[in-house]
Design an enzyme around this catalytic site. Structure first.
Site, PDB file in Angstrom:
ATOM      1  N   HIS A 381     -11.087  -1.310 -10.292  1.00  9.49           N
ATOM      2  CA  HIS A 381     -10.579  -2.017 -11.481  1.00  9.49           C
ATOM      3  C   HIS A 381     -10.682  -3.534 -11.282  1.00  9.49           C
ATOM      4  CE1 HIS A 381      -7.311  -1.955  -8.565  1.00  9.49           C
ATOM      5  NE2 HIS A 381      -6.846  -3.037  -9.150  1.00  9.49           N
ATOM      6  N   ASP A 383      -8.449  -7.026 -11.971  1.00  4.94           N
ATOM      7  CA  ASP A 383      -7.067  -7.403 -12.217  1.00  4.94           C
ATOM      8  C   ASP A 383      -7.027  -8.327 -13.423  1.00  4.94           C
ATOM      9  OD1 ASP A 383      -6.157  -6.006 -10.044  1.00  4.94           O
ATOM     10  OD2 ASP A 383      -6.190  -7.746  -8.697  1.00  4.94           O
ATOM     11  N   HIS A 433     -12.420  -4.080  -7.609  1.00  4.65           N
ATOM     12  CA  HIS A 433     -11.972  -3.519  -6.324  1.00  4.65           C
ATOM     13  C   HIS A 433     -11.197  -2.225  -6.501  1.00  4.65           C
ATOM     14  CE1 HIS A 433      -8.736  -6.028  -7.913  1.00  4.65           C
ATOM     15  NE2 HIS A 433      -7.879  -5.341  -7.192  1.00  4.65           N
ATOM     16  N   ARG A 443       2.552   3.557   2.228  1.00  4.27           N
ATOM     17  CA  ARG A 443       2.083   2.173   2.316  1.00  4.27           C
ATOM     18  C   ARG A 443       2.675   1.382   1.154  1.00  4.27           C
ATOM     19  NH1 ARG A 443      -3.482  -0.182   0.309  1.00  4.27           N
ATOM     20  NH2 ARG A 443      -3.327  -2.231   1.248  1.00  4.27           N
TER      21      ARG A 443
END
Ligand SMILES: *[C@@H]1O[C@H](CO)[C@@H](O)[C@H](O)[C@H]1NC(C)=O
Ligand SMILES: *[C@@H]1O[C@H](CO)[C@@H](O)[C@H](O)[C@H]1NC(C)=O
Length: 452
Positions: A381, A383, A433, A443
């Site tokens: 995607h 940002d 990314h 995480r």
């Protein structure tokens, strides 16, 4: 019992002197805390004009030495009298005279001064200071304690003007081996650990002040004992799990010390900044404590999004690339986060992307949780940002396995995120990314889309 009694007796021999030309709110707060713990205080200079320096000549403070010198005349022959001289506008007592005297006695000096991290006002004197292994190295004139006759000797030589620097005056005495030997022992002063005085007064967190470091007669400097810091209690939030996180406005220095990575300053100078992928910068920003507390705060709040496309928290209510996350504004941390971006991210951005001045406005700032059985990864995607910061909040190989980030255009991955380090990369167009799958454990990352 015996010992308690002797401390009580000693407490009789403690007098607090402070200079306050005006009864500010800070001063009244100081006085209330002094009364609460039964300190005897004597206020010097009330209603005098303040001449001890201002914004144009900030060194100042000489007026305080003059007032102290004059006040000490009446106490000079009281061998057992211990005097604490302290600022008052931004100081509170968090413990009583007994505790204070105990710390003073432990310092085994006639006079102990507070210690500071920064040398002021004359940086050229730095080389003359003894080095210390850890803790604070430089003298601060904001608080000191000593026997009345020794303090009298200390200020006897004062012939300065009201707007001369008091700190420089004391520093020069300390740095002069002869004077130090015959007159003074300086000690350092500090505050209590933040939990020390919790709930002492009506459930409100109290500030602590205490002696922590001292410079001895024999060039003896120790500051291995850190007891905490002076906190401003105004606006202290008590509704969160880690209330200190909210202190970025009221106690910015403490906030920095607790939460900003020790190598941030180096990063700001361009050192330690890495570029693992084209135009992706990577540098230390948070301490482990910052990472842990932010994660704990989010887990404590607990209302993780479901990862659906429908998201009432955002404009339009539809999220193309949903994550399982909590927004900073959901925990009431938006203003604080903005301040953090402005104080710590903007200066670095301006270094790394010259000519680009950001106001670090952000639409979205949130903590994402990746888990194999929940949401392990994030599809490729862009940002919705000019640039994005992405701070790793825990440790690969220990807290989770897998994870990381891949920039597709460059076929470049960061597979070993470092806890407390942030990635900073352009948001749109070039830096398409994806979040690589977390295969074990959980995480956490803190993400902000900054625009413009
Ligand atoms: C800061 O940088 C120094 C030098 O690179 C390094 O030795 C030290 O471990 C770093 N501190 C932290 C907390 O990572
Ligand atoms: C991307 O890089 C990996 C190794 O890092 C390599 O195995 C792969 O072939 C590369 N893919 C492309 C499309 O270049």
């Amino acid at each position: 019992m015996m010992c308690l009694l002797c401390f009580l007796l000693h407490a009789e021999n403690l007098l607090v002197l402070t200079v306050a030309t005006k009864q500010t709110e800070g001063f009244r707060r100081f006085r209330r805390s002094a009364q609460f713990f039964n300190y005897k205080i004597q206020v010097l200079g009330l209603d005098e004009d303040w001449k001890g320096g201002d914004d144009k000549k900030p060194a100042g403070g000489g007026q305080k030495v003059r007032l102290l010198k004059s006040a000490l005349k009446q106490h000079a022959d009281k061998e057992d009298l211990i005097i604490l001289f302290t600022e008052s506008y931004d100081v509170l007592f968090a413990s009583g005279p007994t505790e204070l005297l105990k710390k003073f006695k432990q310092a085994k000096s006639k006079v102990v001064f507070s210690a500071e991290n920064y040398i002021y006002p004359d940086r050229k004197l730095e080389a003359k200071y003894p080095t210390v292994r850890d803790g604070k190295r430089f003298l601060g004139s904001g608080g000191f304690i000593g026997y009345a006759p020794n303090l009298k000797k200390l200020v006897e030589e004062w012939k300065g003007k009201d707007d001369d620097s008091d700190q420089l005056f004391y520093t020069k005495i300390f740095l002069d081996p002869e004077k130090r030997v015959c007159v003074v022992k300086l000690f350092l002063w500090c505050m209590l650990p933040q939990n020390y005085c919790s709930d002492i007064i009506a459930g409100k967190r109290l500030v602590g002040c205490q002696l922590s470091v001292f410079l001895g007669v024999f060039m003896y400097l120790t500051n291995r004992h850190q007891f905490g810091h002076i906190l401003s209690l105004e606006n202290y939030q008590t509704s969160h799990l880690h209330n200190d996180l909210w202190q970025i406005f009221s106690n910015p220095e403490d906030w920095r010390e607790k939460y900003i990575h020790e190598n941030y300053t180096a990063a700001l100078k361009g050192k330690l900044v890495e570029m693992p992928c084209p135009d992706v910068y990577w540098f230390p920003i948070f301490t482990d404590t910052a990472c842990d507390e932010l994660v704990e705060e989010m887990e404590h709040y607990g209302k993780w999004s479901t990862g659906d496309n429908t998201d009432s928290r955002i404009q339009g209510g539809y999220e193309n690339v949903p994550t399982i996350d909590i927004h900073m504004n959901q925990i009431g941390f938006e203003r604080e986060w903005y301040k953090f971006l402005l104080d710590y991210i903007a200066p670095i951005t301006e270094k790394l992307y010259p000519g680009y001045y950001t106001k670090t406005q952000f639409e979205l700032a949130f903590v994402v949780r990746y888990k194999p059985d929940e949401q392990p990864s994030l599809m490729p995607h862009h940002d919705a940002s000019t640039f994005t910061i992405n701070i790793a909040l825990n440790r690969v190989g220990i807290d989770y396995e897998g994870g990381g980030c891949r920039f597709l255009r460059y076929n470049c991955s960061i597979r070993a995120p470092r806890k407390g380090w942030t990635l900073m990369h352009p948001g749109r167009l070039t830096h398409y990314h994806e979040g690589l799958p977390t295969t074990k454990g959980t995480r956490y990352i803190a993400v902000s889309f900054i625009d413009p």
